[in-house]
Design a protein around this motif. Structure first.
Motif, PDB file in Angstrom:
ATOM      1  N   TYR A 193       0.902  -1.144   0.114  1.00 47.52           N
ATOM      2  CA  TYR A 193      -0.110  -0.142   0.069  1.00 47.52           C
ATOM      3  C   TYR A 193       0.863   1.277  -0.059  1.00 47.52           C
ATOM      4  N   ALA A 194       0.876   2.193  -0.949  1.00 46.78           N
ATOM      5  CA  ALA A 194       1.348   3.467  -1.145  1.00 46.78           C
ATOM      6  C   ALA A 194       2.797   3.155  -1.372  1.00 46.78           C
ATOM      7  N   ALA A 195       3.288   1.975  -1.855  1.00 47.53           N
ATOM      8  CA  ALA A 195       4.644   1.732  -1.948  1.00 47.53           C
ATOM      9  C   ALA A 195       5.165   1.740  -3.391  1.00 47.53           C
ATOM     10  N   TYR A 196       4.380   2.399  -4.315  1.00 46.07           N
ATOM     11  CA  TYR A 196       4.913   2.572  -5.842  1.00 46.07           C
ATOM     12  C   TYR A 196       5.380   4.135  -5.903  1.00 46.07           C
ATOM     13  N   TRP A 197       4.551   5.033  -5.600  1.00 47.55           N
ATOM     14  CA  TRP A 197       4.930   6.159  -5.922  1.00 47.55           C
ATOM     15  C   TRP A 197       5.741   6.619  -4.779  1.00 47.55           C
ATOM     16  N   VAL A 198       7.249   6.255  -4.871  1.00 45.82           N
ATOM     17  CA  VAL A 198       7.915   6.572  -3.537  1.00 45.82           C
ATOM     18  C   VAL A 198       9.412   7.137  -4.479  1.00 45.82           C
ATOM     19  N   GLN A 199       9.890   8.503  -3.912  1.00 45.79           N
ATOM     20  CA  GLN A 199      10.895   8.961  -4.310  1.00 45.79           C
ATOM     21  C   GLN A 199      12.019   8.061  -4.294  1.00 45.79           C
ATOM     22  N   GLY A 200      12.787   7.956  -5.477  1.00 46.35           N
ATOM     23  CA  GLY A 200      14.154   7.120  -5.377  1.00 46.35           C
ATOM     24  C   GLY A 200      13.840   5.794  -6.240  1.00 46.35           C
ATOM     25  N   PHE A 201      12.509   5.457  -6.275  1.00 51.51           N
ATOM     26  CA  PHE A 201      12.196   4.239  -6.825  1.00 51.51           C
ATOM     27  C   PHE A 201      12.121   4.451  -8.510  1.00 51.51           C
ATOM     28  N   SER A 202      12.810   3.674  -9.346  1.00 53.48           N
ATOM     29  CA  SER A 202      13.103   3.949 -10.819  1.00 53.48           C
ATOM     30  C   SER A 202      12.029   4.193 -11.491  1.00 53.48           C
ATOM     31  N   GLU A 203      10.889   3.346 -11.206  1.00 57.29           N
ATOM     32  CA  GLU A 203       9.772   3.191 -12.370  1.00 57.29           C
ATOM     33  C   GLU A 203       8.983   4.704 -11.783  1.00 57.29           C
ATOM     34  N   ALA A 204       8.815   4.958 -10.639  1.00 57.00           N
ATOM     35  CA  ALA A 204       8.078   6.146 -10.300  1.00 57.00           C
ATOM     36  C   ALA A 204       8.807   7.447 -10.736  1.00 57.00           C
ATOM     37  N   GLU A 205      10.042   7.567 -10.761  1.00 57.04           N
ATOM     38  CA  GLU A 205      10.847   8.569 -11.115  1.00 57.04           C
ATOM     39  C   GLU A 205      10.729   8.747 -12.723  1.00 57.04           C
ATOM     40  N   ARG A 206      10.828   7.543 -13.286  1.00 60.56           N
ATOM     41  CA  ARG A 206      10.724   7.904 -14.867  1.00 60.56           C
ATOM     42  C   ARG A 206       9.335   8.457 -15.216  1.00 60.56           C
ATOM     43  N   LEU A 207       8.058   8.019 -14.492  1.00 62.34           N
ATOM     44  CA  LEU A 207       6.811   8.495 -14.842  1.00 62.34           C
ATOM     45  C   LEU A 207       6.728   9.910 -14.280  1.00 62.34           C
ATOM     46  N   TRP A 208       7.115  10.174 -13.499  1.00 61.16           N
ATOM     47  CA  TRP A 208       7.325  11.485 -12.932  1.00 61.16           C
ATOM     48  C   TRP A 208       8.005  12.437 -13.813  1.00 61.16           C
ATOM     49  N   ASN A 209       9.179  12.067 -14.720  1.00 62.75           N
ATOM     50  CA  ASN A 209       9.905  12.863 -15.318  1.00 62.75           C
ATOM     51  C   ASN A 209       9.095  12.712 -16.689  1.00 62.75           C
ATOM     52  N   GLU A 210       8.495  11.737 -17.113  1.00 68.77           N
ATOM     53  CA  GLU A 210       7.812  11.915 -18.155  1.00 68.77           C
ATOM     54  C   GLU A 210       6.437  12.740 -18.441  1.00 68.77           C
ATOM     55  N   PHE A 211       5.966  12.986 -17.248  1.00 68.59           N
ATOM     56  CA  PHE A 211       4.823  13.578 -17.043  1.00 68.59           C
ATOM     57  C   PHE A 211       5.168  15.079 -16.356  1.00 68.59           C
ATOM     58  N   TYR A 212       6.178  15.190 -16.305  1.00 68.72           N
ATOM     59  CA  TYR A 212       6.694  16.623 -15.759  1.00 68.72           C
ATOM     60  C   TYR A 212       6.393  17.115 -14.511  1.00 68.72           C
ATOM     61  N   ILE A 213       6.151  15.957 -13.682  1.00 66.44           N
ATOM     62  CA  ILE A 213       5.795  16.285 -12.434  1.00 66.44           C
ATOM     63  C   ILE A 213       7.008  16.548 -11.234  1.00 66.44           C
ATOM     64  N   ALA A 214       7.185  17.812 -11.347  1.00 64.66           N
ATOM     65  CA  ALA A 214       8.426  18.253 -10.863  1.00 64.66           C
ATOM     66  C   ALA A 214       8.702  18.075  -9.002  1.00 64.66           C
ATOM     67  N   ALA A 215       7.350  18.041  -8.670  1.00 69.19           N
ATOM     68  CA  ALA A 215       7.235  17.789  -7.001  1.00 69.19           C
ATOM     69  C   ALA A 215       7.591  16.400  -6.586  1.00 69.19           C
ATOM     70  N   ARG A 216       7.716  15.580  -7.641  1.00 72.84           N
ATOM     71  CA  ARG A 216       7.799  14.212  -7.394  1.00 72.84           C
ATOM     72  C   ARG A 216       6.971  13.602  -6.601  1.00 72.84           C
ATOM     73  N   SER A 217       5.898  13.948  -6.446  1.00 73.88           N
ATOM     74  CA  SER A 217       4.615  13.369  -5.375  1.00 73.88           C
ATOM     75  C   SER A 217       3.257  13.773  -6.041  1.00 73.88           C
ATOM     76  N   GLY A 218       2.271  13.201  -5.282  1.00 72.01           N
ATOM     77  CA  GLY A 218       0.957  13.581  -5.782  1.00 72.01           C
ATOM     78  C   GLY A 218       0.569  12.960  -7.111  1.00 72.01           C
ATOM     79  N   PHE A 219       0.960  11.904  -7.458  1.00 77.20           N
ATOM     80  CA  PHE A 219       0.737  11.191  -8.806  1.00 77.20           C
ATOM     81  C   PHE A 219       0.268   9.917  -8.788  1.00 77.20           C
ATOM     82  N   HIS A 220      -0.504   9.604  -9.803  1.00 75.50           N
ATOM     83  CA  HIS A 220      -1.158   8.013  -9.645  1.00 75.50           C
ATOM     84  C   HIS A 220      -1.718   7.695 -11.044  1.00 75.50           C
ATOM     85  N   PHE A 221      -1.870   6.424 -11.186  1.00 76.10           N
ATOM     86  CA  PHE A 221      -2.291   5.888 -12.437  1.00 76.10           C
ATOM     87  C   PHE A 221      -3.748   6.371 -13.006  1.00 76.10           C
ATOM     88  N   HIS A 222      -4.301   7.207 -12.384  1.00 76.76           N
ATOM     89  CA  HIS A 222      -5.566   7.831 -12.986  1.00 76.76           C
ATOM     90  C   HIS A 222      -6.751   6.611 -13.119  1.00 76.76           C
TER      91      HIS A 222
END
Length: 423
Positions: free
Chosen positions: A289-318
């Motif tokens: 639970y809540a363990a995917y969108w964690v700073q430092g995890f490669s896949e989460a960092e990749r998606l944050w970067n692709e969707f221009y989420i500079a805060a690297r938080s508050g994102f999900h799979f919609h």
């Protein structure tokens, strides 16, 4: 000074306190990220102490709400296989306490009081957003959207759509006196204006659909039970047929185009694909639970970067179900889906097979709104958000409420020590 317990926990007498508690909750759900932990503590302060007022009344038959209890337990146990156990443990405790507050609210607050409190809270929240008046640039569709004091247009769009919904159902079913019209007008106008300027396609599309459903369910009051069932079957079959035809004729792309969207929902279909791929890595139990969108995890960092989420938080799979599959696997997705479907069917079936009640219409509308949005948003899986609070409030309203002893609540002239709280 003695405060009668009924003014705090009796749904027929605690309109003032219940409305205040709901309004505080909505403010906390909306702006806790701005005003900090003090808002969350205020949210807990208006609900949890009610257990001490009369714990027997509130906690009686709590085990009958076994499905949310099972899901909450599973969420907590996911810490044992979580990829980020610290994050999972903290967020799981928050989610469970959030469910507990919704349970207390369902036990102590009537649907009418919930509506009044929601209208007050939403009006104040939207006024503050109007004062802040922030805009955000969407790099995916190249538009500027009004977000007020929120972090996204979909958040303020959801609050505005709820404002319109509660205004309509209050005027239709719950108002007492003509002055209600004058009090509701500013709220519905502000909600409508902010809904439009937010450019939230999800909210603008779902709001009229839910209001149309409420109107249809309201007509059922004039019909016999047999006719209600026939109309429901015809309506359900017609809805399925229209959906199939729309998909085959490309009408869905036309509708999306009206809101400035394409068939990819501006990147959401790509997110869904990425979420589905991520779910295959741990399909049964998930990553925690809540363990995917964690700073430092490669896949989460990749998606944050692709969707221009500079805060690297508050994102999900919609998508609620894909997000749940990733975090909690097939087991968790099944449990949450059962909670949503059980609540939705419970209130709709009450109108079709039992005596017509305005409360069931209102809660049915809320559940349909959440169900529609669950395919494009994640609003029932996280703590301290309005969607999950309304979901569990609606579910616990299906649970048989404990009987109240007449000798304690009906006697006007009895305010002895057992019936009062010292203040």
């Amino acid at each position: 000074m003695k405060i009668p317990k009924s003014l705090l926990i009796d749904p027929d007498k605690n309109t003032a306190y219940g409305s205040f508690a709901v309004a505080v909750s909505i403010w906390a759900f909306s702006y806790s990220t701005i005003f900090g932990q003090a808002m969350i503590l205020a949210y807990y302060a208006v609900w949890l102490p009610l257990i001490l007022v009369d714990y027997r009344k509130i906690l009686r038959h709590a085990s009958s709400a076994w499905l949310p209890l099972a899901f909450a337990t599973y969420v907590c146990f996911s810490v044992f296989w979580s990829a980020a156990p610290g994050t999972t443990a903290r967020t799981a405790v928050q989610y469970c306490s959030h469910i507990a507050c919704a349970y207390i609210a369902a036990r102590t607050v009537s649907v009418r009081t919930l509506t009044i409190g929601a209208l007050i809270g939403i009006f104040v929240v939207l006024l503050y957003s109007l004062k802040v008046a922030s805009y955000s640039y969407d790099v995916l569709d190249g538009t500027y959207n009004f977000v007020g004091a929120f972090s996204s247009k979909n958040q303020i769009g959801f609050v505005a759509s709820l404002g319109i919904y509660f205004c309509v159902v209050y005027l239709a079913f719950l108002r007492r006196g003509r002055i209600s019209f004058l009090l509701i007008v500013p709220i519905v106008l502000l909600s409508g204006y902010l809904l439009v300027v937010s450019h939230s396609a999800t909210s603008m599309a779902s709001t009229p659909a839910v209001l149309a459903l409420v109107a249809l369910l309201s007509i059922g009051k004039l019909l016999s039970l047999r006719h209600r069932r026939v109309i429901f079957m015809i309506g359900a079959g017609g809805l399925i047929a229209c959906t199939v035809i729309a998909l085959n004729l490309g009408l869905m792309d036309f509708v999306l185009g009206l809101f400035g969207k394409d068939s990819t929902l501006t990147g959401r279909t790509y997110l869904w694909q990425q979420g589905w791929n991520a779910a295959q890595q741990s399909p049964i139990l998930g990553v925690g639970y809540a363990a995917y969108w964690v700073q430092g995890f490669s896949e989460a960092e990749r998606l944050w970067n692709e969707f221009y989420i500079a805060a690297r938080s508050g994102f999900h799979f919609h998508n609620t179900y894909i997000e749940t599959l990733v975090e909690l696997g097939f087991v968790g997705a099944t449990l949450l889906s059962l909670i949503i479907l059980r609540t939705l069917w419970g209130h709709v079936s009450a109108l079709i097979f039992r005596t017509w009640q305005a409360d069931s219409v209102i809660l049915s509308g809320i559940m349909v709104l959440l169900f529609i949005r669950s395919f494009v948003e994640v609003e029932t899986l996280n703590p301290y958000i309005m969607g999950s609070f309304l979901l569990y409030y609606s579910y616990f309203k299906l649970v048989r409420a404990p009987a109240v002893a007449p000798s304690r609540w009906s006697a006007v002239n009895h305010l002895e020590e057992p019936d009062a709280v010292r203040g």
